[in-house]
Scaffold this motif. Structure first.
Motif, PDB file in Angstrom:
ATOM      1  N   VAL A   1      10.148 -42.312 -27.812  1.00  0.00           N
ATOM      2  CA  VAL A   1      10.821 -43.411 -28.517  1.00  0.00           C
ATOM      3  C   VAL A   1       9.788 -44.269 -29.244  1.00  0.00           C
ATOM      4  N   ALA A   2       8.667 -44.530 -28.594  1.00  0.00           N
ATOM      5  CA  ALA A   2       7.586 -45.323 -29.202  1.00  0.00           C
ATOM      6  C   ALA A   2       7.042 -44.625 -30.442  1.00  0.00           C
ATOM      7  N   ILE A   3       6.886 -43.299 -30.365  1.00  0.00           N
ATOM      8  CA  ILE A   3       6.389 -42.533 -31.513  1.00  0.00           C
ATOM      9  C   ILE A   3       7.386 -42.596 -32.666  1.00  0.00           C
ATOM     10  N   ILE A   4       8.670 -42.497 -32.345  1.00  0.00           N
ATOM     11  CA  ILE A   4       9.709 -42.621 -33.381  1.00  0.00           C
ATOM     12  C   ILE A   4       9.607 -43.959 -34.095  1.00  0.00           C
ATOM     13  N   LEU A   5       9.443 -45.029 -33.332  1.00  0.00           N
ATOM     14  CA  LEU A   5       9.367 -46.371 -33.920  1.00  0.00           C
ATOM     15  C   LEU A   5       8.126 -46.549 -34.791  1.00  0.00           C
ATOM     16  N   TYR A   6       7.099 -45.739 -34.559  1.00  0.00           N
ATOM     17  CA  TYR A   6       5.913 -45.781 -35.415  1.00  0.00           C
ATOM     18  C   TYR A   6       6.262 -45.429 -36.860  1.00  0.00           C
ATOM     19  N   GLY A   7       7.369 -44.713 -37.059  1.00  0.00           N
ATOM     20  CA  GLY A   7       7.794 -44.338 -38.408  1.00  0.00           C
ATOM     21  C   GLY A   7       8.029 -45.533 -39.309  1.00  0.00           C
ATOM     22  N   LEU A   8       8.381 -46.671 -38.715  1.00  0.00           N
ATOM     23  CA  LEU A   8       8.629 -47.875 -39.504  1.00  0.00           C
ATOM     24  C   LEU A   8       7.352 -48.476 -40.084  1.00  0.00           C
ATOM     25  N   LYS A   9       6.208 -47.948 -39.710  1.00  0.00           N
ATOM     26  CA  LYS A   9       4.946 -48.409 -40.303  1.00  0.00           C
ATOM     27  C   LYS A   9       4.698 -47.756 -41.655  1.00  0.00           C
ATOM     28  N   LEU A  10       5.422 -46.659 -41.923  1.00  0.00           N
ATOM     29  CA  LEU A  10       5.143 -45.868 -43.117  1.00  0.00           C
ATOM     30  C   LEU A  10       6.030 -46.259 -44.290  1.00  0.00           C
ATOM     31  N   ASN A  11       5.421 -46.385 -45.462  1.00  0.00           N
ATOM     32  CA  ASN A  11       6.153 -46.487 -46.719  1.00  0.00           C
ATOM     33  C   ASN A  11       5.759 -45.262 -47.538  1.00  0.00           C
TER      34      ASN A  11
ATOM     35  N   LEU B   1      -5.860 -40.180 -50.725  1.00  0.00           N
ATOM     36  CA  LEU B   1      -6.246 -40.405 -49.335  1.00  0.00           C
ATOM     37  C   LEU B   1      -5.612 -39.360 -48.416  1.00  0.00           C
ATOM     38  N   LEU B   2      -4.467 -38.796 -48.836  1.00  0.00           N
ATOM     39  CA  LEU B   2      -3.858 -37.700 -48.078  1.00  0.00           C
ATOM     40  C   LEU B   2      -4.797 -36.494 -48.039  1.00  0.00           C
ATOM     41  N   ILE B   3      -5.463 -36.233 -49.167  1.00  0.00           N
ATOM     42  CA  ILE B   3      -6.421 -35.128 -49.223  1.00  0.00           C
ATOM     43  C   ILE B   3      -7.585 -35.405 -48.268  1.00  0.00           C
ATOM     44  N   GLY B   4      -8.050 -36.661 -48.285  1.00  0.00           N
ATOM     45  CA  GLY B   4      -9.095 -37.053 -47.343  1.00  0.00           C
ATOM     46  C   GLY B   4      -8.631 -36.923 -45.912  1.00  0.00           C
ATOM     47  N   GLY B   5      -7.360 -37.270 -45.669  1.00  0.00           N
ATOM     48  CA  GLY B   5      -6.792 -37.160 -44.329  1.00  0.00           C
ATOM     49  C   GLY B   5      -6.740 -35.725 -43.838  1.00  0.00           C
ATOM     50  N   ILE B   6      -6.403 -34.803 -44.731  1.00  0.00           N
ATOM     51  CA  ILE B   6      -6.367 -33.376 -44.373  1.00  0.00           C
ATOM     52  C   ILE B   6      -7.754 -32.907 -43.955  1.00  0.00           C
ATOM     53  N   PHE B   7      -8.764 -33.328 -44.732  1.00  0.00           N
ATOM     54  CA  PHE B   7     -10.148 -32.977 -44.382  1.00  0.00           C
ATOM     55  C   PHE B   7     -10.516 -33.531 -43.006  1.00  0.00           C
ATOM     56  N   VAL B   8     -10.166 -34.800 -42.750  1.00  0.00           N
ATOM     57  CA  VAL B   8     -10.502 -35.452 -41.476  1.00  0.00           C
ATOM     58  C   VAL B   8      -9.861 -34.702 -40.306  1.00  0.00           C
ATOM     59  N   ILE B   9      -8.607 -34.295 -40.462  1.00  0.00           N
ATOM     60  CA  ILE B   9      -7.901 -33.585 -39.390  1.00  0.00           C
ATOM     61  C   ILE B   9      -8.554 -32.233 -39.115  1.00  0.00           C
TER      62      ILE B   9
ATOM     63  N   GLY C   1      -8.856 -33.490 -30.535  1.00  0.00           N
ATOM     64  CA  GLY C   1      -9.040 -33.126 -31.936  1.00  0.00           C
ATOM     65  C   GLY C   1      -7.957 -33.724 -32.818  1.00  0.00           C
ATOM     66  N   PHE C   2      -6.712 -33.553 -32.405  1.00  0.00           N
ATOM     67  CA  PHE C   2      -5.604 -34.101 -33.187  1.00  0.00           C
ATOM     68  C   PHE C   2      -5.524 -35.615 -33.062  1.00  0.00           C
ATOM     69  N   GLY C   3      -5.872 -36.146 -31.893  1.00  0.00           N
ATOM     70  CA  GLY C   3      -5.886 -37.596 -31.723  1.00  0.00           C
ATOM     71  C   GLY C   3      -6.909 -38.250 -32.626  1.00  0.00           C
ATOM     72  N   THR C   4      -8.084 -37.629 -32.752  1.00  0.00           N
ATOM     73  CA  THR C   4      -9.140 -38.133 -33.630  1.00  0.00           C
ATOM     74  C   THR C   4      -8.744 -37.992 -35.093  1.00  0.00           C
ATOM     75  N   GLY C   5      -8.164 -36.856 -35.435  1.00  0.00           N
ATOM     76  CA  GLY C   5      -7.846 -36.576 -36.826  1.00  0.00           C
ATOM     77  C   GLY C   5      -6.666 -37.340 -37.370  1.00  0.00           C
ATOM     78  N   ILE C   6      -5.670 -37.663 -36.498  1.00  0.00           N
ATOM     79  CA  ILE C   6      -4.434 -38.268 -37.024  1.00  0.00           C
ATOM     80  C   ILE C   6      -4.282 -39.722 -36.583  1.00  0.00           C
TER      81      ILE C   6
ATOM     82  N   VAL D   1      -1.398 -40.936 -40.667  1.00  0.00           N
ATOM     83  CA  VAL D   1      -0.228 -40.954 -39.775  1.00  0.00           C
ATOM     84  C   VAL D   1       0.901 -40.120 -40.372  1.00  0.00           C
ATOM     85  N   PHE D   2       1.083 -40.210 -41.695  1.00  0.00           N
ATOM     86  CA  PHE D   2       2.116 -39.423 -42.374  1.00  0.00           C
ATOM     87  C   PHE D   2       1.930 -37.929 -42.116  1.00  0.00           C
ATOM     88  N   LEU D   3       0.675 -37.499 -42.028  1.00  0.00           N
ATOM     89  CA  LEU D   3       0.378 -36.076 -41.841  1.00  0.00           C
ATOM     90  C   LEU D   3       0.746 -35.575 -40.450  1.00  0.00           C
TER      91      LEU D   3
END
Length: 327
Positions: free
Chosen positions: A71-81, A92-100, A125-130, A218-220
């Motif tokens: 439920v907490a993870i679902i509510l995180y969706g409200l942070k995204l526009n 920055l999405l491209i940079g995010g893909i590289f980071v992940i 790994g995923f916690g660090t990347g996302i 986070v979107f990724l």
């Protein structure tokens, strides 16, 4: 039946009490830098290893650590526009893909060199990347990681990420970056949203760009989760296991709230209230997870993944810093 229901509610109440204590402790100057999530895990681990697991309350505690975490993870969706990310944050999405990709492969590589725990390395790994705890909670449901590994991973990511966030604030005056570029550096390389806010709060510009960069990562979480599901299903098929890969249905709720936040103007006071609820539910979930960790297992399982996390986080900070300078 009534007694079972009462114990179930007592289990939930137990997590609420410990979460409330952790939340209040996080406002104490020294502890504020650690964060409520890490405090909750530490308190729960101390309780488990000194007093023992409150076995009669297991039903309610398990409900919190599994269901309310989602439920907490679902509510995180409200942070995204999604509109802002698709326009201002597209590169920055491209940079995010590289980071992940870098985070996942580097942590797994280092961990494998020293024969560390594979599950914890994958979660880190995923916690660090996302996005830290939220990503670990999502990935753990896909790969069916046990609660002890999940708690250890979240504890490590919280402590190490906070350490790096504090270093960033000290480095700000000497790194010779503009406020906006410094913000993007923090947003691209730090683990949790709270840590990005801590490091990015040196100015309004840096905070705005750090959050934009972080929320692009986070979107990724959604596409990366589907890719991981596909890879994991192929792996289980190849290994001839009958175990099915869990579909993280709560990600649909996460994405739906992101869409709502994109097209509907939610009043700031309501948005802040929901954000606090999501944060408190996450802290409650950490209580449930922390109760599953024994100090003996922590010492046996965490040493190599911890080294992998520290090395990868350091490399990530250096690489993203130089990439942003070159760009």
């Amino acid at each position: 039946m009534k007694n079972n229901a009462r114990l179930f509610l007592y289990g939930i109440l137990f997590t609420i009490i410990v979460a409330a204590i952790s939340y209040l402790l996080s406002y104490i100057p020294v502890l504020s830098s650690i964060g409520a999530l890490a405090i909750a895990i530490i308190i729960s681990m101390i309780y488990r290893n000194s007093i023992g697991y409150p076995e009669p309350l297991r039903g309610g505690i398990t409900f919190v650590s599994k269901k309310l975490l989602r439920v907490a993870i679902i509510l995180y969706g409200l942070k995204l526009n999604l509109y802002i990310i698709a326009t201002d944050g597209l590169w920055l999405l491209i940079g995010g893909i590289f980071v992940i990709l870098f985070s996942v492969f580097m942590i797994i590589f280092i961990n494998k060199l020293f024969n560390g725990n594979e599950n914890i390395a994958l979660l880190l790994g995923f916690g660090t990347g996302i996005c830290g705890a939220a990503a670990i909670g999502t990935v753990s449901s896909i790969i069916k990681s046990d609660e002890e590994d999940t708690a250890i991973s979240i504890g490590l990511i919280s402590l190490v990420g906070t350490f790096f966030a504090l270093i960033y604030t000290f480095l700000f005056p000497v790194v010779n970056l503009t406020d906006s570029v410094y913000g993007m550096w923090a947003g691209l390389s730090l683990h949790e949203i709270a840590q990005v806010v801590l490091a990015g709060s040196v100015s309004q510009d840096s905070l705005a760009f750090s959050l934009l960069a972080k929320l692009s990562r986070v979107f990724l979480l959604v596409p990366v989760s589907f890719v991981l599901m596909y890879i994991w299903s192929k792996r289980t098929t190849r290994e001839s296991t009958t175990q099915k890969v869990n579909f993280p249905y709560f990600l649909i709720g996460f994405l739906l709230l992101a869409v709502i936040n994109t097209f509907i103007a939610i009043p700031e006071n309501i948005s802040q209230a929901i954000d606090e609820i999501a944060k408190f539910l996450m802290i409650m979930a950490m209580v449930g997870l922390g109760l599953n960790v024994s100090f003996k297992s922590l010492l046996n399982k965490a040493k190599v993944p911890m080294i992998s996390l520290l090395v990868t986080s350091s490399l990530l900070s250096v690489i993203t810093y130089f990439l942003l300078i070159l760009i």
